[in-house]
Design a protein around this motif. Structure first.
Motif, PDB file in Angstrom:
ATOM      1  N   CYS A   1       0.834  -1.217   0.000  1.00 18.59           N
ATOM      2  CA  CYS A   1       0.000   0.000   0.000  1.00 18.59           C
ATOM      3  C   CYS A   1       0.862   1.257   0.000  1.00 18.59           C
ATOM      4  O   CYS A   1       0.539   2.243  -0.686  1.00 18.59           O
ATOM      5  CB  CYS A   1      -0.932  -0.004   1.215  1.00 18.59           C
ATOM      6  SG  CYS A   1      -2.292  -1.181   1.104  1.00 18.59           S
ATOM      7  N   ASP A   2       1.948   1.244   0.758  1.00 20.60           N
ATOM      8  CA  ASP A   2       2.850   2.390   0.767  1.00 20.60           C
ATOM      9  C   ASP A   2       3.430   2.644  -0.625  1.00 20.60           C
ATOM     10  O   ASP A   2       3.500   3.782  -1.088  1.00 20.60           O
ATOM     11  CB  ASP A   2       3.996   2.162   1.758  1.00 20.60           C
ATOM     12  CG  ASP A   2       3.533   2.213   3.197  1.00 20.60           C
ATOM     13  OD1 ASP A   2       2.473   2.806   3.452  1.00 20.60           O
ATOM     14  OD2 ASP A   2       4.224   1.650   4.068  1.00 20.60           O
ATOM     15  N   THR A   3       3.853   1.571  -1.284  1.00 22.91           N
ATOM     16  CA  THR A   3       4.465   1.687  -2.601  1.00 22.91           C
ATOM     17  C   THR A   3       3.480   2.224  -3.635  1.00 22.91           C
ATOM     18  O   THR A   3       3.854   2.984  -4.537  1.00 22.91           O
ATOM     19  CB  THR A   3       4.986   0.318  -3.059  1.00 22.91           C
ATOM     20  OG1 THR A   3       5.844  -0.233  -2.061  1.00 22.91           O
ATOM     21  CG2 THR A   3       5.763   0.432  -4.360  1.00 22.91           C
ATOM     22  N   LEU A   4       2.200   1.858  -3.496  1.00 22.65           N
ATOM     23  CA  LEU A   4       1.174   2.251  -4.472  1.00 22.65           C
ATOM     24  C   LEU A   4       0.415   3.508  -4.064  1.00 22.65           C
ATOM     25  O   LEU A   4      -0.587   3.855  -4.705  1.00 22.65           O
ATOM     26  CB  LEU A   4       0.181   1.098  -4.650  1.00 22.65           C
ATOM     27  CG  LEU A   4       0.752  -0.205  -5.220  1.00 22.65           C
ATOM     28  CD1 LEU A   4      -0.308  -1.292  -5.194  1.00 22.65           C
ATOM     29  CD2 LEU A   4       1.271   0.005  -6.638  1.00 22.65           C
ATOM     30  N   MET A   5       0.872   4.197  -3.027  1.00 17.52           N
ATOM     31  CA  MET A   5       0.135   5.335  -2.484  1.00 17.52           C
ATOM     32  C   MET A   5      -0.128   6.417  -3.525  1.00 17.52           C
ATOM     33  O   MET A   5      -1.198   7.030  -3.568  1.00 17.52           O
ATOM     34  CB  MET A   5       0.905   5.929  -1.300  1.00 17.52           C
ATOM     35  CG  MET A   5       0.304   7.205  -0.730  1.00 17.52           C
ATOM     36  SD  MET A   5      -1.373   6.976  -0.093  1.00 17.52           S
ATOM     37  CE  MET A   5      -1.021   5.949   1.337  1.00 17.52           C
ATOM     38  N   PHE A   6       0.847   6.693  -4.419  1.00 13.37           N
ATOM     39  CA  PHE A   6       0.724   7.804  -5.350  1.00 13.37           C
ATOM     40  C   PHE A   6       0.089   7.418  -6.679  1.00 13.37           C
ATOM     41  O   PHE A   6      -0.111   8.269  -7.545  1.00 13.37           O
ATOM     42  CB  PHE A   6       2.091   8.445  -5.601  1.00 13.37           C
ATOM     43  CG  PHE A   6       2.763   8.925  -4.340  1.00 13.37           C
ATOM     44  CD1 PHE A   6       2.056   9.659  -3.416  1.00 13.37           C
ATOM     45  CD2 PHE A   6       4.093   8.637  -4.086  1.00 13.37           C
ATOM     46  CE1 PHE A   6       2.653  10.116  -2.254  1.00 13.37           C
ATOM     47  CE2 PHE A   6       4.705   9.083  -2.928  1.00 13.37           C
ATOM     48  CZ  PHE A   6       3.985   9.822  -1.998  1.00 13.37           C
ATOM     49  N   LYS A   7      -0.219   6.137  -6.857  1.00 11.57           N
ATOM     50  CA  LYS A   7      -0.862   5.682  -8.085  1.00 11.57           C
ATOM     51  C   LYS A   7      -2.372   5.854  -7.955  1.00 11.57           C
ATOM     52  O   LYS A   7      -2.984   5.302  -7.035  1.00 11.57           O
ATOM     53  CB  LYS A   7      -0.526   4.213  -8.360  1.00 11.57           C
ATOM     54  CG  LYS A   7      -1.282   3.613  -9.551  1.00 11.57           C
ATOM     55  CD  LYS A   7      -0.915   4.296 -10.861  1.00 11.57           C
ATOM     56  CE  LYS A   7      -1.656   3.648 -12.030  1.00 11.57           C
ATOM     57  NZ  LYS A   7      -1.328   4.286 -13.317  1.00 11.57           N
ATOM     58  N   VAL A   8      -2.969   6.631  -8.876  1.00 10.39           N
ATOM     59  CA  VAL A   8      -4.402   6.914  -8.829  1.00 10.39           C
ATOM     60  C   VAL A   8      -5.052   6.493 -10.148  1.00 10.39           C
ATOM     61  O   VAL A   8      -4.533   6.780 -11.230  1.00 10.39           O
ATOM     62  CB  VAL A   8      -4.668   8.412  -8.572  1.00 10.39           C
ATOM     63  CG1 VAL A   8      -6.153   8.718  -8.659  1.00 10.39           C
ATOM     64  CG2 VAL A   8      -4.128   8.820  -7.207  1.00 10.39           C
TER      65      VAL A   8
ATOM     66  N   ALA B   1      -4.549   3.265  -5.895  1.00 14.76           N
ATOM     67  CA  ALA B   1      -4.265   1.831  -5.980  1.00 14.76           C
ATOM     68  C   ALA B   1      -4.089   1.244  -4.582  1.00 14.76           C
ATOM     69  O   ALA B   1      -4.483   0.104  -4.318  1.00 14.76           O
ATOM     70  CB  ALA B   1      -3.007   1.600  -6.819  1.00 14.76           C
ATOM     71  N   SER B   2      -3.507   2.035  -3.684  1.00 19.27           N
ATOM     72  CA  SER B   2      -3.325   1.551  -2.313  1.00 19.27           C
ATOM     73  C   SER B   2      -4.667   1.338  -1.640  1.00 19.27           C
ATOM     74  O   SER B   2      -4.827   0.412  -0.832  1.00 19.27           O
ATOM     75  CB  SER B   2      -2.489   2.545  -1.499  1.00 19.27           C
ATOM     76  OG  SER B   2      -3.156   3.794  -1.389  1.00 19.27           O
ATOM     77  N   GLY B   3      -5.650   2.186  -1.973  1.00 19.53           N
ATOM     78  CA  GLY B   3      -6.979   2.021  -1.401  1.00 19.53           C
ATOM     79  C   GLY B   3      -7.633   0.723  -1.835  1.00 19.53           C
ATOM     80  O   GLY B   3      -8.388   0.105  -1.080  1.00 19.53           O
TER      81      GLY B   3
ATOM     82  N   LEU C   1      -1.059  12.696   0.655  1.00 19.08           N
ATOM     83  CA  LEU C   1      -1.336  13.132  -0.709  1.00 19.08           C
ATOM     84  C   LEU C   1      -1.495  14.634  -0.883  1.00 19.08           C
ATOM     85  O   LEU C   1      -1.717  15.102  -1.999  1.00 19.08           O
ATOM     86  CB  LEU C   1      -2.611  12.440  -1.219  1.00 19.08           C
ATOM     87  CG  LEU C   1      -2.587  10.909  -1.233  1.00 19.08           C
ATOM     88  CD1 LEU C   1      -3.926  10.376  -1.726  1.00 19.08           C
ATOM     89  CD2 LEU C   1      -1.459  10.392  -2.114  1.00 19.08           C
ATOM     90  N   SER C   2      -1.394  15.400   0.186  1.00 10.77           N
ATOM     91  CA  SER C   2      -1.649  16.840   0.087  1.00 10.77           C
ATOM     92  C   SER C   2      -0.671  17.549  -0.842  1.00 10.77           C
ATOM     93  O   SER C   2      -1.004  18.589  -1.422  1.00 10.77           O
ATOM     94  CB  SER C   2      -1.601  17.479   1.477  1.00 10.77           C
ATOM     95  OG  SER C   2      -0.333  17.275   2.076  1.00 10.77           O
TER      96      SER C   2
END
Length: 238
Positions: A22-29, A39-41, A163-164
């Motif tokens: 989830c950390d790795t995919l945090m910025f993938k939307v 993607a992390s969601g 994500l801010s």
């Protein structure tokens, strides 16, 4: 408290793996029409399935130990990725890509320190208390209510920090609301899987743990409990 559980270690390992992913995919939307979801969601729904099963079978304290292990592992992982991303940025094109993606990855660590304990202990507390209140019945109700509440806590505490710097306020609200709706729907879809796994693991571990008389202080999950209280209500005939 039984320390000879056969599958508890597997739950810890799977939970750590999912959270690092989830950390790795945090910025993938992903864009779904006018809606956006991380993607992390998508992956994170599996964490709540595991945490709910863990609390249902092993109790609040063993589940709580898992979350502190996850926080430690996530912190180490994110810290090392962040450090490697900002060192020798101009060495090659790949280094520049790493920098662009992970130069402020430290935000994920800060978000983890806040959101992981807040959301997990919210989820685990509700599962534990409702299990006692309903005397082990109505797993569907307990699972759904805890997932809705805990995932809302996670999004409110995590995404504004993580994500801010990547998205505007409107985009952030869009992502949070869409991700919450997705997680709730997925939690309901995964419910039959959760019921099946809970039943199987209880039989394997020969335990059905109730948190009578324990402290719900998250900082005391590594301390022992009163062994005079019989918390295991496992029915061998089930």
């Amino acid at each position: 408290m039984n320390t000879d559980y056969k599958i508890y270690g597997l739950f810890v390992g799977l939970t750590v793996t999912i959270m690092v992913m989830c950390d790795t995919l945090m910025f993938k939307v992903f864009n779904l029409g006018d809606f956006r979801i991380t993607a992390s969601g998508i992956v994170f729904t599996l964490f709540y399935l595991l945490s709910t099963i863990s609390t249902e079978v092993y109790g609040y304290k063993l589940g709580g130990r898992t979350v502190w292990i996850v926080v430690l592992c996530q912190t180490i992982y994110v810290f090392l990725i962040n450090i490697c991303a900002v060192i020798q940025v101009d060495s090659n094109a790949y280094s520049q890509h790493y920098y662009g993606l992970y130069n402020d990855f430290w935000r994920v660590t800060v978000a983890t320190w806040v959101s992981m304990p807040a959301s997990y202990f919210c989820n685990s507390f509700l599962i534990s208390k409702l299990k006692i209140y309903f005397n082990g019945r109505f797993f569907i109700v307990r699972y759904t209510l805890s997932a809705m509440m805990a995932q809302a806590v996670l999004l409110i505490t995590d995404y504004p920090i993580s994500l801010s710097s990547k998205y505007s306020f409107y985009e952030l609200v869009n992502i949070m609301s869409t991700t919450w709706c997705y997680k709730v729907v997925m939690s309901i879809i995964l419910l039959p899987v959760g019921i099946y796994i809970v039943q199987k693991i209880k039989k394997v571990e020969k335990t059905d743990y109730y948190d009578w008389g324990i402290s719900y202080n998250p900082l005391k999950v590594f301390k022992g409990t009163n062994d005079d209280v019989m918390r295991n209500k496992f029915d061998i005939n089930k």
